[in-house]
Every structure is written in structure tokens, then in C-alpha cells.
Design an enzyme around this catalytic site. Structure first.
Site, PDB file in Angstrom:
ATOM      1  N   ARG A 124       0.682  -1.223  -0.134  1.00 38.73           N
ATOM      2  CA  ARG A 124      -0.080  -0.109  -0.009  1.00 38.73           C
ATOM      3  C   ARG A 124       0.891   1.420   0.031  1.00 38.73           C
ATOM      4  O   ARG A 124       0.324   2.447   0.343  1.00 38.73           O
ATOM      5  CB  ARG A 124      -1.151  -0.067   1.366  1.00 38.73           C
ATOM      6  N   LYS A 146       2.486  10.840 -11.897  1.00 43.73           N
ATOM      7  CA  LYS A 146       1.607   9.762 -12.911  1.00 43.73           C
ATOM      8  C   LYS A 146       2.498   8.306 -12.957  1.00 43.73           C
ATOM      9  O   LYS A 146       3.715   8.372 -13.416  1.00 43.73           O
ATOM     10  CB  LYS A 146       1.384  10.330 -14.271  1.00 43.73           C
ATOM     11  N   GLU A 188       9.133  17.909 -26.247  1.00 41.45           N
ATOM     12  CA  GLU A 188       8.413  18.275 -24.829  1.00 41.45           C
ATOM     13  C   GLU A 188       8.849  19.652 -24.476  1.00 41.45           C
ATOM     14  O   GLU A 188       8.024  20.140 -23.821  1.00 41.45           O
ATOM     15  CB  GLU A 188       8.520  17.102 -23.772  1.00 41.45           C
ATOM     16  N   LYS A 230       6.252  22.091 -15.834  1.00 39.20           N
ATOM     17  CA  LYS A 230       5.506  20.984 -15.479  1.00 39.20           C
ATOM     18  C   LYS A 230       5.146  21.044 -13.906  1.00 39.20           C
ATOM     19  O   LYS A 230       3.898  20.958 -13.632  1.00 39.20           O
ATOM     20  CB  LYS A 230       6.502  19.704 -15.569  1.00 39.20           C
ATOM     21  N   GLU A 240      -5.314  16.117 -12.456  1.00 43.07           N
ATOM     22  CA  GLU A 240      -6.125  16.391 -13.675  1.00 43.07           C
ATOM     23  C   GLU A 240      -7.838  16.731 -13.517  1.00 43.07           C
ATOM     24  O   GLU A 240      -8.377  16.008 -14.243  1.00 43.07           O
ATOM     25  CB  GLU A 240      -5.991  15.089 -14.679  1.00 43.07           C
ATOM     26  N   ARG A 245      -4.077  20.727 -16.300  1.00 41.57           N
ATOM     27  CA  ARG A 245      -3.168  19.837 -16.571  1.00 41.57           C
ATOM     28  C   ARG A 245      -3.266  19.447 -18.143  1.00 41.57           C
ATOM     29  O   ARG A 245      -2.420  18.995 -18.674  1.00 41.57           O
ATOM     30  CB  ARG A 245      -3.230  18.586 -15.756  1.00 41.57           C
ATOM     31  N   ASN A 249      -1.025  18.762 -22.887  1.00 42.10           N
ATOM     32  CA  ASN A 249      -1.589  17.752 -24.026  1.00 42.10           C
ATOM     33  C   ASN A 249      -1.284  18.402 -25.263  1.00 42.10           C
ATOM     34  O   ASN A 249      -1.781  17.909 -26.209  1.00 42.10           O
ATOM     35  CB  ASN A 249      -2.923  17.222 -23.641  1.00 42.10           C
ATOM     36  N   HIS A 252      -0.545  16.658 -28.417  1.00 37.15           N
ATOM     37  CA  HIS A 252      -0.663  15.398 -28.155  1.00 37.15           C
ATOM     38  C   HIS A 252      -1.957  14.578 -28.567  1.00 37.15           C
ATOM     39  O   HIS A 252      -1.914  13.397 -28.897  1.00 37.15           O
ATOM     40  CB  HIS A 252      -0.621  14.909 -26.490  1.00 37.15           C
ATOM     41  N   HIS A 256      -1.218  11.366 -30.248  1.00 36.79           N
ATOM     42  CA  HIS A 256      -1.643   9.948 -29.968  1.00 36.79           C
ATOM     43  C   HIS A 256      -2.466   8.962 -31.088  1.00 36.79           C
ATOM     44  O   HIS A 256      -2.076   8.073 -31.344  1.00 36.79           O
ATOM     45  CB  HIS A 256      -2.706  10.253 -28.952  1.00 36.79           C
ATOM     46  N   HIS A 269       7.898   8.830 -29.327  1.00 35.22           N
ATOM     47  CA  HIS A 269       6.776   9.607 -28.818  1.00 35.22           C
ATOM     48  C   HIS A 269       7.113  11.096 -29.081  1.00 35.22           C
ATOM     49  O   HIS A 269       6.074  12.015 -29.573  1.00 35.22           O
ATOM     50  CB  HIS A 269       6.537   9.679 -27.312  1.00 35.22           C
TER      51      HIS A 269
HETATM   52  N1  LIG Z   1       4.297   9.532 -15.963  1.00 35.33           N
HETATM   53  C1  LIG Z   1       4.098  10.596 -16.830  1.00 35.33           C
HETATM   54  O1  LIG Z   1       3.557  11.629 -16.600  1.00 35.33           O
HETATM   55  C2  LIG Z   1       4.444  10.145 -18.359  1.00 35.33           C
HETATM   56  C3  LIG Z   1       4.768  11.406 -18.996  1.00 35.33           C
HETATM   57  C4  LIG Z   1       5.301  11.334 -20.452  1.00 35.33           C
HETATM   58  C5  LIG Z   1       5.761   9.912 -20.990  1.00 35.33           C
HETATM   59  N2  LIG Z   1       5.334   8.818 -20.146  1.00 35.33           N
HETATM   60  C6  LIG Z   1       5.809   7.454 -20.407  1.00 35.33           C
HETATM   61  O2  LIG Z   1       7.107   7.634 -20.741  1.00 35.33           O
HETATM   62  C7  LIG Z   1       7.654   6.382 -21.464  1.00 35.33           C
HETATM   63  C8  LIG Z   1       8.620   6.836 -22.333  1.00 35.33           C
HETATM   64  O3  LIG Z   1       9.714   7.385 -21.770  1.00 35.33           O
HETATM   65  P1  LIG Z   1      11.072   7.431 -22.462  1.00 35.33           P
HETATM   66  O4  LIG Z   1      11.029   8.245 -23.854  1.00 35.33           O
HETATM   67  O5  LIG Z   1      11.998   7.733 -21.412  1.00 35.33           O
HETATM   68  O6  LIG Z   1      11.150   5.914 -22.921  1.00 35.33           O
HETATM   69  P2  LIG Z   1      11.982   4.672 -22.358  1.00 35.33           P
HETATM   70  O7  LIG Z   1      12.012   4.687 -20.870  1.00 35.33           O
HETATM   71  O8  LIG Z   1      11.627   3.354 -23.373  1.00 35.33           O
HETATM   72  O9  LIG Z   1      13.573   5.059 -22.805  1.00 35.33           O
HETATM   73  C9  LIG Z   1      13.874   5.103 -24.138  1.00 35.33           C
HETATM   74  C10 LIG Z   1      15.075   4.243 -24.709  1.00 35.33           C
HETATM   75  O10 LIG Z   1      16.268   4.640 -24.021  1.00 35.33           O
HETATM   76  C11 LIG Z   1      17.027   3.851 -23.180  1.00 35.33           C
HETATM   77  N3  LIG Z   1      17.614   4.367 -22.124  1.00 35.33           N
HETATM   78  C12 LIG Z   1      17.267   5.082 -21.046  1.00 35.33           C
HETATM   79  N4  LIG Z   1      18.268   5.589 -20.500  1.00 35.33           N
HETATM   80  C13 LIG Z   1      19.309   5.451 -21.339  1.00 35.33           C
HETATM   81  C14 LIG Z   1      20.627   6.184 -21.059  1.00 35.33           C
HETATM   82  N5  LIG Z   1      20.956   7.162 -20.222  1.00 35.33           N
HETATM   83  N6  LIG Z   1      21.443   6.015 -22.037  1.00 35.33           N
HETATM   84  C15 LIG Z   1      21.231   4.974 -23.314  1.00 35.33           C
HETATM   85  N7  LIG Z   1      20.031   4.602 -23.383  1.00 35.33           N
HETATM   86  C16 LIG Z   1      18.822   4.862 -22.533  1.00 35.33           C
HETATM   87  C17 LIG Z   1      15.802   2.620 -22.797  1.00 35.33           C
HETATM   88  O11 LIG Z   1      16.382   1.491 -22.531  1.00 35.33           O
HETATM   89  C18 LIG Z   1      14.912   2.781 -24.085  1.00 35.33           C
HETATM   90  O12 LIG Z   1      15.346   2.121 -25.131  1.00 35.33           O
HETATM   91  C19 LIG Z   1       6.284   6.054 -22.021  1.00 35.33           C
HETATM   92  O13 LIG Z   1       5.744   4.755 -21.534  1.00 35.33           O
HETATM   93  C20 LIG Z   1       5.254   7.011 -21.612  1.00 35.33           C
HETATM   94  O14 LIG Z   1       4.124   6.706 -21.666  1.00 35.33           O
HETATM   95  C21 LIG Z   1       4.936   8.935 -18.805  1.00 35.33           C
HETATM   96 ZN   LIG Z   2       4.191  13.598 -24.244  1.00 34.77          ZN
END
Ligand SMILES: NC(=O)c1ccc[n+]([C@@H]2O[C@H](COP(=O)([O-])OP(=O)(O)OC[C@H]3O[C@@H](n4cnc5c(N)ncnc54)[C@H](O)[C@@H]3O)[C@@H](O)[C@H]2O)c1
Ligand SMILES: [Zn+2]
Length: 365
Positions: A124, A146, A188, A230, A240, A245, A249, A252, A256, A269
Site C-alpha cells: 500500500r 503519474k 516536450e 511542469k 487532472e 493539466r 497535452n 498530443h 496519440h 513519442h
Molecule cells: N508518467 C508520466 O507523466 C509520463 C509522461 C510522459 C511519458 N510517459 C511515459 O514514458 C515512456 C517513455 O519514456 P522514455 O522516452 O524515457 O522511454 P524509455 O524509458 O523507453 O527510454 C527510451 C530508450 O532509452 C533507453 N535508455 C534510457 N536511459 C538511457 C541512457 N541514459 N543511455 C542510453 N539509453 C538509455 C531505454 O532503454 C529505451 O530504449 C512512455 O511509456 C510514456 O507513456 C509518462
Molecule cells: Zn508527451
């Protein structure tokens, strides 16, 4: 430590700090000691691409007397799954994690979201510290609370709001990040400039070369400003509910729809967001919400940062249909975030299919 920029996210009892600097992970023990003085057990959840870093952090924490377990997650979006979550829950159980344990998420948004959700749910709720290692996670996903995983065909559909106790952003981690991933994160950053921070937008225009070279001073500035934007939004609309918030988007709704119809994996993305922002700006200009000059200015900046502003073979009708199923559609009302001038956006409903189609065509090769 010298040269560390600190930013507070003010959420009452859930407030926390974001520390941004070069080499700050060398002092991981001190940082954790400050936010969790009574915690003696850390579970590091680490992306396989940064396994070496996870091991170093584990060694460092271990040598300062902390019991440390390391859980490595396979790189890629498929790790944001119920199966990966179950494995992580199992690991937490077998290493006897309890309320006094802390989860350290080391990786990009995938690991941050997965480990964050495990922290929100195991026993929890465990303390969470985010150590984001991609630009996207440093400027976006590690801040705001999130967390969650995907179900087949439904992204981020199961999750929780669970704020971290600390976010540690070490710009040195970006040295190994592939160029395409790095540029994707910049989309972003441009977004924050458009929706809230005209000065940041101007800074990006003037410093594109330094930014593409990942110069530490430029990195620190743009990460700080992005987190500040942010945090401002999250502080006013943590869950949200007020609608604010939604400005995050920007670009986005289109992005999406691009991701859903082009097949996940074709575009990163941030690339989809870049094209989506170009579409949203076109929609705004075409319907009289903003000056056409803005569309050109945003386009020039995106291109100078090596981001795409158009895609080939987009299926506009399929995108329109995907938009109707977007999670963010409320009571059948599809709203688009559109810029009215640099630094300001509005949520507008009621755009017609021909208007949206035209905006998509403006960003189709
Ligand atoms: N929680 C939120 O508010 C929020 C906001 C935006 C996106 N997201 C989520 O985040 C995810 C995307 O995040 P991301 O773009 O970081 O993707 P990711 O975590 O998949 O990382 C991208 C790639 O980089 C690699 N990597 C990570 N750090 C590295 C480093 N220092 N050196 C070399 N390689 C490295 C990873 O292995 C992966 O292949 C999605 O699932 C999305 O839904 C969440
Ligand atoms: Zn985004």
C-alpha cells in the site's frame, strides 16, 4: 554540492524537490539520507540500458550501510506491462521489502512509470525516488506523479497518482542516450515554451547548436525550465481535475492518433508530438486562433532541433476516428489544445472533420 539547481514541487504533504546537476549521483547516499533518514533498504529498479549505472548506485548505497537490491527491467515499452509489474512485485516480496523500503527508479519513462506504480501499490505504498536517464523522463515523466502500466491495446490505462519523494536529475546520464531519443525529448521542451514559457522558446531558438551538442549549461537550463513549467501545472491540478493539466497535452491529441494509426514503434513519442504540434498550430492558424507567423516560427525551431514536422502516408480519417476514442475525450467532446500566441494555449472544442483534416494534411508529406 556545488552547481546543483533545486526546484520545489509544492503539493502540501506530498511536496518534493527536484535536484538538477552534473555528477550529482555521486552523492546518492546523502540525497537519500536527507529524504528518508530512517530507510535502510533500497530497491533499485533499473532499465537494462543503464544496468552499469544501476550497479554503481547499488555499490555506492551498499558501502554506506544501506541494504540494496537491484532489479533489472528489459529496455522498451513492453516492460510497462502487468507481467513486468508482477515480476517486480515478486522481487519486492522475495527481498522482504516493507514500508521502510525505498524504490529508486533508474531509467526512462518506462521504468519510472513501472517502478512508480509498484511503489504506489506494494504494501500500500513505498517511498519513491526518481532517477530519470532520458531527456523525456527528465523533463516530463519523472515529475508529476503519474505512474502506471499498459494493457494490450490501451496505453497507461492502469495506474495511480503517486508522487516521488525526490527527483535526481544528473545530466551526465544523457551522454549515452541515442541521438534520436535525445531529440525526441526536446519536443516536450518546445511544448513548454509554447504553452507557458516564451523565454524558454526564445532560448531554444538561440541555443539550438549548444543544445544539440548536449552542453551541460544548456542542458541544465532547459531541464530546469521544463521541470518548472511542469511543476507549475501539476501544483495547480495535481490529479487532472481542474482542466489546467490538459494544457500539457498540446500536440498530443494529434500525436496519440499518429502513434495509434502509424503503428506503435514507427515514431518515437516526441517525434509524434513534434508533428502533432505542427498540426495543432496549423489548426489554430486556419481557424483564426493564432497568427500564421507562429506556425512558421514553431516549425523553424522544431526543424533546427532535428525534429520532424510532417509524416508520410498518414491516414487522416483513421486518425480522426482514433481521436474520438482518446482517453482525454470527455462526455463525447473532443478538445484540442491550440496556441493563441507564444506562451499561451487554450482548450477548444467543436472543430469539424474538414478543419482537422486540413491540419493533418498540412503536416503530411
Ligand atoms: N508518467 C508520466 O507523466 C509520463 C509522461 C510522459 C511519458 N510517459 C511515459 O514514458 C515512456 C517513455 O519514456 P522514455 O522516452 O524515457 O522511454 P524509455 O524509458 O523507453 O527510454 C527510451 C530508450 O532509452 C533507453 N535508455 C534510457 N536511459 C538511457 C541512457 N541514459 N543511455 C542510453 N539509453 C538509455 C531505454 O532503454 C529505451 O530504449 C512512455 O511509456 C510514456 O507513456 C509518462
Ligand atoms: Zn508527451
Amino acid at each position: 554540492m556545488n552547481n546543483v539547481a533545486l526546484l520545489s514541487v509544492n503539493l502540501g504533504p506530498r511536496s518534493y524537490q527536484i535536484a538538477i546537476g552534473t555528477g550529482l549521483l555521486q552523492l546518492i547516499g546523502e540525497y537519500i539520507q536527507k529524504v528518508a533518514p530512517h530507510s535502510i533498504h533500497t530497491v533499485i529498479v533499473c532499465d537494462s540500458s543503464v544496468h552499469g549505472l544501476g550497479q554503481q548506485l547499488s555499490d555506492r548505497l551498499g558501502s554506506s550501510g544501506n541494504r540494496c537490491d537491484l532489479h533489472v527491467v528489459a529496455s522498451g515499452e513492453s516492460s510497462k506491462s502487468i507481467q513486468a509489474l508482477e515480476r517486480l512485485w515478486g522481487q519486492l516480496l522475495s527481498c522482504r521489502a516493507d514500508r521502510g523500503s525505498l524504490i529508486l527508479a533508474v531509467g526512462g519513462g518506462v521504468v519510472g512509470d513501472l517502478a512508480g506504480f509498484a511503489a504506489a501499490t506494494f504494501a500500500r505504498g513505498l517511498m519513491l525516488v526518481q532517477v530519470p536517464t532520458t531527456l523525456l523522463s527528465q523533463v516530463d515523466s519523472s515529475v508529476g506523479g503519474k505512474t502506471g502500466v499498459n494493457l494490450p491495446g490501451a496505453k497507461n490505462i492502469v495506474g495511480a497518482f503517486w508522487q516521488p519523494s525526490l527527483v535526481l536529475i544528473d545530466t551526465e546520464t544523457l551522454t549515452t542516450l541515442p541521438a534520436r531519443e535525445y531529440r525526441s525529448g526536446l519536443a516536450e521542451v518546445v511544448k513548454y515554451g509554447v504553452i507557458l514559457l516564451p523565454e524558454l522558446f526564445g532560448y531554444l531558438e538561440i541555443n539550438a547548436v549548444q543544445i544539440l551538442n548536449r552542453e551541460p549549461t544548456a542542458l541544465k537550463h532547459l531541464i530546469f525550465e521544463s521541470c518548472r513549467a511542469k511543476a507549475m501545472v501539476v501544483e495547480q491540478d495535481e490529479r487532472e481535475t481542474t482542466g489546467l493539466r490538459a494544457i500539457l497535452n498540446y500536440g498530443h491529441t494529434f500525436a496519440h492518433a499518429i502513434e495509434a494509426t502509424a503503428g506503435y514503434g514507427k515514431w518515437l513519442h516526441g517525434e509524434a508530438v513534434s508533428i502533432g504540434m505542427h498540426m495543432a498550430a496549423n489548426l489554430a492558424a486556419e481557424t483564426g486562433h493564432c497568427d500564421p507567423q507562429f506556425v512558421h516560427r514553431q516549425r523553424r525551431l522544431l526543424e533546427s532541433l532535428g525534429l520532424p514536422i510532417a509524416a508520410d502516408s498518414l491516414d487522416a480519417k483513421a486518425m480522426w476516428e482514433a481521436m474520438q476514442h482518446d482517453k482525454k475525450v470527455q462526455h463525447g467532446k473532443l478538445k484540442f489544445i491550440v496556441p493563441t500566441k507564444l506562451g499561451h494555449v487554450e482548450a477548444v472544442a467543436g472543430f469539424s472533420w474538414p478543419q482537422v483534416n486540413q491540419a493533418i494534411l498540412a503536416a503530411t508529406i
